[in-house]
Motif scaffolding. Sequence first.
Motif, PDB file in Angstrom:
ATOM      1  N   LYS A 130       3.454  22.314   8.171  1.00  0.00           N
ATOM      2  CA  LYS A 130       2.210  22.647   7.470  1.00  0.00           C
ATOM      3  C   LYS A 130       2.429  23.556   6.264  1.00  0.00           C
ATOM      4  CE  LYS A 130      -0.744  20.400   9.994  1.00  0.00           C
ATOM      5  NZ  LYS A 130      -1.744  19.485   9.488  1.00  0.00           N
ATOM      6  N   VAL A 131       3.475  24.398   6.285  1.00  0.00           N
ATOM      7  CA  VAL A 131       3.675  25.325   5.165  1.00  0.00           C
ATOM      8  C   VAL A 131       4.601  24.784   4.077  1.00  0.00           C
ATOM      9  CG1 VAL A 131       3.140  27.363   6.549  1.00  0.00           C
ATOM     10  CG2 VAL A 131       5.533  26.688   6.252  1.00  0.00           C
ATOM     11  N   LEU A 132       5.390  23.755   4.397  1.00  0.00           N
ATOM     12  CA  LEU A 132       6.267  23.189   3.367  1.00  0.00           C
ATOM     13  C   LEU A 132       5.438  22.724   2.175  1.00  0.00           C
ATOM     14  CD1 LEU A 132       8.860  21.200   5.501  1.00  0.00           C
ATOM     15  CD2 LEU A 132       9.354  23.117   3.982  1.00  0.00           C
ATOM     16  N   ASP A 133       5.914  23.027   0.983  1.00  0.00           N
ATOM     17  CA  ASP A 133       5.277  22.665  -0.289  1.00  0.00           C
ATOM     18  C   ASP A 133       3.999  23.443  -0.571  1.00  0.00           C
ATOM     19  OD1 ASP A 133       7.313  20.788  -0.845  1.00  0.00           O
ATOM     20  OD2 ASP A 133       6.263  19.267   0.325  1.00  0.00           O
ATOM     21  N   LYS A 134       3.735  24.498   0.193  1.00  0.00           N
ATOM     22  CA  LYS A 134       2.558  25.341  -0.045  1.00  0.00           C
ATOM     23  C   LYS A 134       2.976  26.591  -0.807  1.00  0.00           C
ATOM     24  CE  LYS A 134      -0.333  22.757   2.317  1.00  0.00           C
ATOM     25  NZ  LYS A 134       0.167  21.417   2.137  1.00  0.00           N
ATOM     26  N   ARG A 135       1.963  27.331  -1.295  1.00  0.00           N
ATOM     27  CA  ARG A 135       2.193  28.530  -2.116  1.00  0.00           C
ATOM     28  C   ARG A 135       1.586  29.764  -1.459  1.00  0.00           C
ATOM     29  NH1 ARG A 135       3.922  27.012  -7.076  1.00  0.00           N
ATOM     30  NH2 ARG A 135       3.742  24.820  -7.602  1.00  0.00           N
ATOM     31  N   VAL A 136       1.948  30.939  -1.978  1.00  0.00           N
ATOM     32  CA  VAL A 136       1.389  32.191  -1.498  1.00  0.00           C
ATOM     33  C   VAL A 136      -0.133  32.132  -1.631  1.00  0.00           C
ATOM     34  CG1 VAL A 136       1.211  34.682  -1.947  1.00  0.00           C
ATOM     35  CG2 VAL A 136       3.448  33.563  -2.026  1.00  0.00           C
ATOM     36  N   GLY A 137      -0.808  32.542  -0.576  1.00  0.00           N
ATOM     37  CA  GLY A 137      -2.268  32.537  -0.557  1.00  0.00           C
ATOM     38  C   GLY A 137      -2.859  31.300   0.102  1.00  0.00           C
ATOM     39  N   ASP A 138      -2.095  30.208   0.166  1.00  0.00           N
ATOM     40  CA  ASP A 138      -2.596  28.983   0.796  1.00  0.00           C
ATOM     41  C   ASP A 138      -2.824  29.222   2.284  1.00  0.00           C
ATOM     42  OD1 ASP A 138      -2.396  27.671  -1.619  1.00  0.00           O
ATOM     43  OD2 ASP A 138      -0.684  26.416  -1.036  1.00  0.00           O
ATOM     44  N   GLN A 139      -3.888  28.605   2.804  1.00  0.00           N
ATOM     45  CA  GLN A 139      -4.187  28.644   4.232  1.00  0.00           C
ATOM     46  C   GLN A 139      -4.071  27.235   4.785  1.00  0.00           C
ATOM     47  OE1 GLN A 139      -7.828  30.566   5.403  1.00  0.00           O
ATOM     48  NE2 GLN A 139      -7.507  32.295   4.025  1.00  0.00           N
ATOM     49  N   VAL A 140      -3.503  27.138   5.971  1.00  0.00           N
ATOM     50  CA  VAL A 140      -3.363  25.836   6.620  1.00  0.00           C
ATOM     51  C   VAL A 140      -3.734  25.963   8.088  1.00  0.00           C
ATOM     52  CG1 VAL A 140      -1.602  24.929   5.047  1.00  0.00           C
ATOM     53  CG2 VAL A 140      -0.895  26.216   7.048  1.00  0.00           C
ATOM     54  N   GLU A 141      -4.202  24.874   8.651  1.00  0.00           N
ATOM     55  CA  GLU A 141      -4.502  24.829  10.077  1.00  0.00           C
ATOM     56  C   GLU A 141      -3.331  24.162  10.776  1.00  0.00           C
ATOM     57  OE1 GLU A 141      -7.633  22.286  12.246  1.00  0.00           O
ATOM     58  OE2 GLU A 141      -8.640  24.197  11.784  1.00  0.00           O
ATOM     59  N   VAL A 142      -2.870  24.808  11.848  1.00  0.00           N
ATOM     60  CA  VAL A 142      -1.700  24.324  12.579  1.00  0.00           C
ATOM     61  C   VAL A 142      -2.080  24.103  14.036  1.00  0.00           C
ATOM     62  CG1 VAL A 142       0.678  24.833  13.256  1.00  0.00           C
ATOM     63  CG2 VAL A 142      -0.193  25.694  11.083  1.00  0.00           C
ATOM     64  N   THR A 143      -1.683  22.967  14.568  1.00  0.00           N
ATOM     65  CA  THR A 143      -1.869  22.706  15.988  1.00  0.00           C
ATOM     66  C   THR A 143      -0.612  23.146  16.721  1.00  0.00           C
ATOM     67  OG1 THR A 143      -3.295  20.819  15.507  1.00  0.00           O
ATOM     68  CG2 THR A 143      -2.353  20.938  17.716  1.00  0.00           C
ATOM     69  N   ILE A 144      -0.802  24.093  17.626  1.00  0.00           N
ATOM     70  CA  ILE A 144       0.298  24.599  18.445  1.00  0.00           C
ATOM     71  C   ILE A 144      -0.048  24.316  19.904  1.00  0.00           C
ATOM     72  CG2 ILE A 144       1.016  26.342  16.757  1.00  0.00           C
ATOM     73  CD1 ILE A 144      -0.505  28.421  18.420  1.00  0.00           C
ATOM     74  N   PRO A 145       0.888  24.508  20.821  1.00  0.00           N
ATOM     75  CA  PRO A 145       0.606  24.185  22.224  1.00  0.00           C
ATOM     76  C   PRO A 145      -0.671  24.839  22.779  1.00  0.00           C
ATOM     77  CG  PRO A 145       2.938  24.532  21.958  1.00  0.00           C
ATOM     78  CD  PRO A 145       2.301  24.889  20.639  1.00  0.00           C
ATOM     79  N   SER A 146      -0.994  26.041  22.304  1.00  0.00           N
ATOM     80  CA  SER A 146      -2.167  26.725  22.843  1.00  0.00           C
ATOM     81  C   SER A 146      -3.459  26.387  22.097  1.00  0.00           C
ATOM     82  CB  SER A 146      -1.944  28.241  22.830  1.00  0.00           C
ATOM     83  OG  SER A 146      -1.735  28.691  21.504  1.00  0.00           O
ATOM     84  N   GLY A 147      -3.386  25.509  21.099  1.00  0.00           N
ATOM     85  CA  GLY A 147      -4.590  25.126  20.352  1.00  0.00           C
ATOM     86  C   GLY A 147      -4.351  25.123  18.854  1.00  0.00           C
ATOM     87  N   LYS A 148      -5.425  25.288  18.096  1.00  0.00           N
ATOM     88  CA  LYS A 148      -5.315  25.299  16.636  1.00  0.00           C
ATOM     89  C   LYS A 148      -5.460  26.719  16.112  1.00  0.00           C
ATOM     90  CE  LYS A 148      -6.842  20.621  15.779  1.00  0.00           C
ATOM     91  NZ  LYS A 148      -7.615  19.741  14.946  1.00  0.00           N
ATOM     92  N   ILE A 149      -4.646  27.031  15.119  1.00  0.00           N
ATOM     93  CA  ILE A 149      -4.736  28.329  14.453  1.00  0.00           C
ATOM     94  C   ILE A 149      -4.745  28.097  12.956  1.00  0.00           C
ATOM     95  CG2 ILE A 149      -3.593  29.626  16.300  1.00  0.00           C
ATOM     96  CD1 ILE A 149      -1.028  29.594  14.554  1.00  0.00           C
ATOM     97  N   THR A 150      -5.273  29.055  12.238  1.00  0.00           N
ATOM     98  CA  THR A 150      -5.216  29.027  10.775  1.00  0.00           C
ATOM     99  C   THR A 150      -4.271  30.131  10.348  1.00  0.00           C
ATOM    100  OG1 THR A 150      -7.478  28.212  10.623  1.00  0.00           O
ATOM    101  CG2 THR A 150      -6.562  29.226   8.646  1.00  0.00           C
ATOM    102  N   ILE A 151      -3.334  29.776   9.493  1.00  0.00           N
ATOM    103  CA  ILE A 151      -2.394  30.762   8.980  1.00  0.00           C
ATOM    104  C   ILE A 151      -2.474  30.809   7.471  1.00  0.00           C
ATOM    105  CG2 ILE A 151      -0.804  30.634  10.938  1.00  0.00           C
ATOM    106  CD1 ILE A 151       1.006  28.855   9.264  1.00  0.00           C
ATOM    107  N   GLN A 152      -2.149  31.969   6.922  1.00  0.00           N
ATOM    108  CA  GLN A 152      -2.118  32.142   5.470  1.00  0.00           C
ATOM    109  C   GLN A 152      -0.706  32.563   5.069  1.00  0.00           C
ATOM    110  OE1 GLN A 152      -4.286  35.465   3.698  1.00  0.00           O
ATOM    111  NE2 GLN A 152      -4.823  34.139   1.983  1.00  0.00           N
TER     112      GLN A 152
END
Length: 157
Positions: A130-152
């Motif tokens: 999810k973070v590959l090819d992204k820039r500082v400040g970008d937010q992405v939603e990631v599905t992990i084993p415990s659910g979905k999280i949003t990271i910046q």
Amino acid sequence: MTIEKKQSITQFGLTNLQEELDHLKSVKRKEVIARIKASRCFGLIENSDYETAREDQAFVESRIIAIETIIRNAEIIDTSKLDSQIVQIGSTVTIKEMPDGELETYTVVGSAEANPLGGSISSNSPIAQKVLDKRVGDQVEVTIPSGKITIQIKSIV
């Protein structure tokens, strides 16, 4: 004939693999062979030491083959030439789980040198994907084993 896939790896990761390969060939292989020879003195029927040594030998030999394959197909990432404006394999990225999580720093590496406990995550992992090819400040939603999280993305080195 199978086509072997290129393995992205940093010079640091390649050096570590070469050191592991040298150790397996020069030390571990000899130790296992000595254990097999010593356990043969007790016969081969119902000899658990012999069976364990043979299993260890199979592991060592398969690891040697795996490392040799990785090295043969290594595509070295020159981290000195990475663009610090965008996340790439070889980048060290600091992320924050939104809205108020702690900062976590990871180096995105090829799967051959991933060590999550050591701060290196595989480029195939959910977060790295999810973070590959992204820039500082970008937010992405990631599905992990415990659910979905949003990271910046907070920083890229």
